[in-house]
Motif scaffolding. Structure first.
Motif, PDB file in Angstrom:
ATOM      1  N   GLY A 182       0.810  -1.210   0.000  1.00  0.00           N
ATOM      2  CA  GLY A 182       0.000   0.000   0.000  1.00  0.00           C
ATOM      3  C   GLY A 182       0.844   1.261   0.000  1.00  0.00           C
ATOM      4  N   LEU A 185       2.316   1.846  -3.478  1.00  0.00           N
ATOM      5  CA  LEU A 185       1.309   2.345  -4.406  1.00  0.00           C
ATOM      6  C   LEU A 185       1.006   3.820  -4.161  1.00  0.00           C
ATOM      7  N   LEU A 186       0.927   4.215  -2.893  1.00  0.00           N
ATOM      8  CA  LEU A 186       0.656   5.614  -2.567  1.00  0.00           C
ATOM      9  C   LEU A 186       1.812   6.509  -3.009  1.00  0.00           C
ATOM     10  N   ASP A 191      -4.108   5.610  -7.857  1.00  0.00           N
ATOM     11  CA  ASP A 191      -5.460   5.738  -7.306  1.00  0.00           C
ATOM     12  C   ASP A 191      -5.904   4.342  -6.865  1.00  0.00           C
ATOM     13  N   LEU A 192      -5.962   4.111  -5.550  1.00  0.00           N
ATOM     14  CA  LEU A 192      -6.234   2.762  -5.028  1.00  0.00           C
ATOM     15  C   LEU A 192      -7.636   2.271  -5.374  1.00  0.00           C
ATOM     16  N   ASP A 193      -8.603   3.166  -5.374  1.00  0.00           N
ATOM     17  CA  ASP A 193      -9.971   2.755  -5.728  1.00  0.00           C
ATOM     18  C   ASP A 193     -10.038   2.301  -7.186  1.00  0.00           C
ATOM     19  N   GLN A 196      -8.320  -1.106  -7.589  1.00  0.00           N
ATOM     20  CA  GLN A 196      -9.150  -2.231  -7.148  1.00  0.00           C
ATOM     21  C   GLN A 196     -10.144  -2.651  -8.229  1.00  0.00           C
TER      22      GLN A 196
END
Length: 271
Positions: A182, A185-186, A191-193, A196
């Motif tokens: 995580g 990725l940040l 964009d985590l959403d 997914q």
């Protein structure tokens, strides 16, 4: 002593009169057949020397096999699928295409990835690098899926993830709660959403499966394995040696001749 025993036999044969080489060979063969203990005793007395000879012979034979295999691949290179839809870095028209079959959690893959990544960074006009997956563990497959998902969003960021994943490999080994992943990725601004949602794409499963099937069809079952213009380099190889192999491949490969209105097959694959 092996040499002394052999010399004694030869002297004995020659002393018995003038003989031809063929006759001498026949007589020596007969003596050894009737007295095999001579050879056995000599081998026991010189077992270390004999072992050196055997090992030298095995090494020479293996080297000849490697050279023959290398030349065979030069003449008949592997033909991986080079899709423009997959993430790559470097020049798509570069004279050297490297396909990297790898596993994000393989320590030797980390070292190998650094080598080819460095080559492309130094000479982007000379190299094109395409990353393909040969995950050997379930966790590796998850990271492969993340790479492919990022590639569907932003191909440049996919290779930034490639670098970050290998750099944080030891931490990712123990990343059961996903905190390390995580954070990576940040830091990359993913964009985590959105990620997914993209992770559910059937394209990701298809790409990873295709990479594994392709590697299997080429007989690759270990990581890392690289294809340089269709010629395999198996395992981690230091930068200087890798570059030397690349130059040897370019030197030995048949030159592609273009005629007006015609495009060679390799060029078509790169389009």
């Amino acid at each position: 002593m092996l040499k002394r025993t052999a010399l004694f036999i030869i002297v004995l044969m020659i002393a018995s009169g003038c003989v031809s080489k063929q006759t001498l060979k026949s007589q020596m063969t007969e003596v050894i057949k009737e007295n095999p203990q001579i050879i056995l005793d000599a081998m026991r007395e010189n077992n270390l020397e004999l072992l050196d000879i055997v090992e030298s012979g095995v090494d020479a034979r293996n080297e000849l096999k490697r050279e023959a295999k290398f030349q065979d691949e030069i003449n008949n290179p592997f033909k991986p699928v080079l899709s423009p839809d997959r993430a790559s870095i470097g020049d798509i028209n570069a004279p050297v295409t490297i396909v990297e079959y790898s596993d994000f959690l393989c320590p030797y893959c980390k070292k190998g990835a650094e080598v080819v990544r460095d080559l492309v960074a130094k000479k982007p006009a000379k190299y094109q690098l395409i990353y393909k997956h040969l995950p050997l563990h379930a966790e590796s497959k998850k990271l492969a899926a993340v790479f492919e998902a990022i590639a569907l969003i932003d191909k440049d960021k996919a290779f930034k993830f490639h670098d970050a994943a290998f750099q944080n490999q030891k931490k990712l080994f123990k990343d059961s709660d996903g905190k390390v992943l995580g954070k990576i990725l940040l830091e990359l601004g993913i964009d985590l959403d959105k990620l997914q949602k993209v992770l559910k794409s059937a394209t990701i499963v298809k790409n990873i499966a295709a990479d594994q099937a392709e590697a299997k069809s080429f007989g690759f079952d270990a990581t890392p394995t690289f294809l340089v213009n269709g010629v395999s380099i198996r395992g981690y190889v230091p930068t200087d040696k890798f570059e030397a192999i690349v130059e040897l491949i370019l030197e030995k490969s048949p030159k592609k001749e273009h005629t007006d209105g015609e495009i060679c097959e390799d060029c078509l694959n790169k389009m």
